[in-house]
Scaffold this motif. Sequence first.
Motif, PDB file in Angstrom:
ATOM      1  N   PRO A 478       0.838  -0.776  -0.015  1.00  0.00           N
ATOM      2  CA  PRO A 478       0.262  -0.080  -0.530  1.00  0.00           C
ATOM      3  C   PRO A 478       0.580   0.830  -0.447  1.00  0.00           C
ATOM      4  N   ASP A 479       1.749   1.327   0.918  1.00  0.00           N
ATOM      5  CA  ASP A 479       2.185   2.525   0.995  1.00  0.00           C
ATOM      6  C   ASP A 479       3.038   2.629  -0.835  1.00  0.00           C
ATOM      7  N   ASP A 480       4.138   1.905  -0.897  1.00  0.00           N
ATOM      8  CA  ASP A 480       4.209   2.060  -2.414  1.00  0.00           C
ATOM      9  C   ASP A 480       3.167   2.270  -3.548  1.00  0.00           C
ATOM     10  N   ARG A 481       1.673   1.932  -3.478  1.00  0.00           N
ATOM     11  CA  ARG A 481       1.667   2.267  -4.129  1.00  0.00           C
ATOM     12  C   ARG A 481       0.689   3.496  -4.201  1.00  0.00           C
ATOM     13  N   LEU A 482       0.616   4.593  -3.278  1.00  0.00           N
ATOM     14  CA  LEU A 482      -0.040   5.654  -2.196  1.00  0.00           C
ATOM     15  C   LEU A 482       1.355   6.413  -2.442  1.00  0.00           C
ATOM     16  N   ALA A 483       2.767   6.072  -3.100  1.00  0.00           N
ATOM     17  CA  ALA A 483       4.052   7.168  -2.966  1.00  0.00           C
ATOM     18  C   ALA A 483       3.642   7.140  -4.701  1.00  0.00           C
ATOM     19  N   GLY A 484       3.407   6.320  -5.522  1.00  0.00           N
ATOM     20  CA  GLY A 484       2.992   6.720  -6.839  1.00  0.00           C
ATOM     21  C   GLY A 484       2.533   7.401  -7.581  1.00  0.00           C
ATOM     22  N   SER A 485       1.389   7.480  -6.215  1.00  0.00           N
ATOM     23  CA  SER A 485      -0.127   7.448  -7.251  1.00  0.00           C
ATOM     24  C   SER A 485      -0.736   8.754  -7.412  1.00  0.00           C
ATOM     25  N   TYR A 486       0.434   9.559  -7.483  1.00  0.00           N
ATOM     26  CA  TYR A 486      -0.043  11.443  -7.704  1.00  0.00           C
ATOM     27  C   TYR A 486       0.843  11.548  -9.343  1.00  0.00           C
ATOM     28  N   PRO A 487       2.047  10.441  -9.637  1.00  0.00           N
ATOM     29  CA  PRO A 487       2.331  10.819 -11.044  1.00  0.00           C
ATOM     30  C   PRO A 487       1.608  10.489 -11.986  1.00  0.00           C
ATOM     31  N   PHE A 488       1.127   8.996 -11.297  1.00  0.00           N
ATOM     32  CA  PHE A 488       0.217   7.916 -12.410  1.00  0.00           C
ATOM     33  C   PHE A 488      -0.940   8.548 -12.455  1.00  0.00           C
ATOM     34  N   LEU A 489      -1.418   8.853 -11.773  1.00  0.00           N
ATOM     35  CA  LEU A 489      -2.576  10.105 -12.022  1.00  0.00           C
ATOM     36  C   LEU A 489      -2.456  11.052 -13.399  1.00  0.00           C
ATOM     37  N   THR A 490      -1.222  11.901 -12.928  1.00  0.00           N
ATOM     38  CA  THR A 490      -1.498  12.405 -13.941  1.00  0.00           C
ATOM     39  C   THR A 490      -1.826  11.786 -15.495  1.00  0.00           C
TER      40      THR A 490
END
Length: 552
Positions: A478-490
């Motif tokens: 979960p923490d790794d997923r959330l850490a990359g979530s914003y660039p991924f959304l972009t």
Amino acid sequence: MSYRAPVSNQRLILDAVVGIHELDGGPEADMVDAVLEGAAALAEGEFAPLLRTGDTVGARWNNGAVTMPAGFREAWSSFVEGGWMSLAAPEEHGGQGLPFVLSAALMDNLNAANVGFALCPMLSMGAIEAIERHGSDDLKRDYLPKIVSGEWPATMNLTEPQAGSDVGALKTRAEPNNDGSWRIKGTKIFITYGEHDLSDQIVHMVLARTQGAPEGTRGISLFLVPKILPNGSANDLRCVSIEHKLGIHASPTCVMSYGDHDGAIGWLIGPEHGGMAAMFTMMNNARLNVGLQGVGIAERATQRAVAYATERKQGQRNRLPVPIAEHPDVRRMLLRMRALTMGARALAYYAFGQVDRAARGDAGAGLRAEVLTPLVKAWCTDIGIEVASLGIQVHGGMGYIEETGAAQHLRDARIASIYEGTNGIQAADLVGRKLGLDGGLAFDGLIADIEAETQDSRLIALTDAVEVAAATLRASPPDDRLAGSYPFLTMVSVMAAGWLLERMARSGGADDQTRAAASYFLASVVPEALGLGAAAESGAALLYAVPAEALA
């Protein structure tokens, strides 16, 4: 400068992106044109002239009463008399039953004209949907016709001083009466249009916890709490104050107190402890509409910047003074503003169109709308901020001076990435829920559709990068997923917007502006997003390499 609604661009998107003519029971072409032209006239003639007054005078509080700036009540009356609140509302409650995406075009224009004013009808749209889907027959009969007509604006009351984004921590209480009503006691903050003088009645949608309810969000219920009770007496609620804010000064952001005496009377919407399901109906509507705030502000900022850049002369060419729009870097900013605005509009309208298709029985479209909602809310509001900031830069030093109006757009835009669930929460929703929706098929289906249609090598490369990042995030803790979530959304947002712009540029109705904007987006914006893949996959370890205090 005067606002001009982008009617031709809106019509192109409705045809080439949304496919409004394909909607079962959808409007005829003449009706679509009439709605777009009428919405343009309302925005240009009634809302836009009040933009500056709304900012400089703003809503004013005095002893519980909120007074709107001069001209607002009259403009609201024009909105109500024109039937604009009823555009996409159900016909059985006095609505016109037109596609939801036509309300997007309306709100796009109103946001560009005067976003602080447009916040009032935006919340009513969500309340209509929540009451229609979850309310009792009595509530629908007694309240929906007036909310649908616009006579009774509605609000959304979630946030409390101690809770913030943690809705489950709310403390507002509801106690049952013997007649089926409830008594509500508590304080809510950040309540948009919680009090005003546009109408005598205001219908509040209030989250509260009943006695013995489970902790957290499972124990929350939703109540309809009117300012004026059915017998004509005032309910036990009041506006304690309004906030002094960076922007949207025309929108009263209220601290509301319920039950200072015997308790504010309200009625349950949906089952007890079913408040989050009912509220999310309203919130998902609001999140799409907040995305449109980014679109509208970007449009107004772009128009203002182009007008200034084509009039302001600085430098020479062939010994003759030239407008700054002829300088390459200024032209870069102007074209970027237009391309980002057009891409955001296409993405937002496409999402609204998927909601329309879902309402007509297309389950796959409903799942796609769920995937698109965090993209529209987050990326489109980010675009509003970026474009408004570029608008100031185009104006140079004059952009930093309030008199030009360029600064207001940035101040107004800044809140949109925060309310209705911060953009970080949207990114978390994308990687936490939407990547796995329907066993992952909802997200993968979007990629498959883009791969099947796109002809641009840069967009194909971005789509490949999104697939790789999605696979990495799905396999990550979960923490790794959330850490990359914003660039991924972009990345995902740019991928989807680029796909839609490419489609628009290939359509028969595309003009030179559309083709130029699409070309710039594919050549410049898409490669930028491609470079975010490493950040999306980088994990959380770097973020926690030092304690937060060490960053001071």
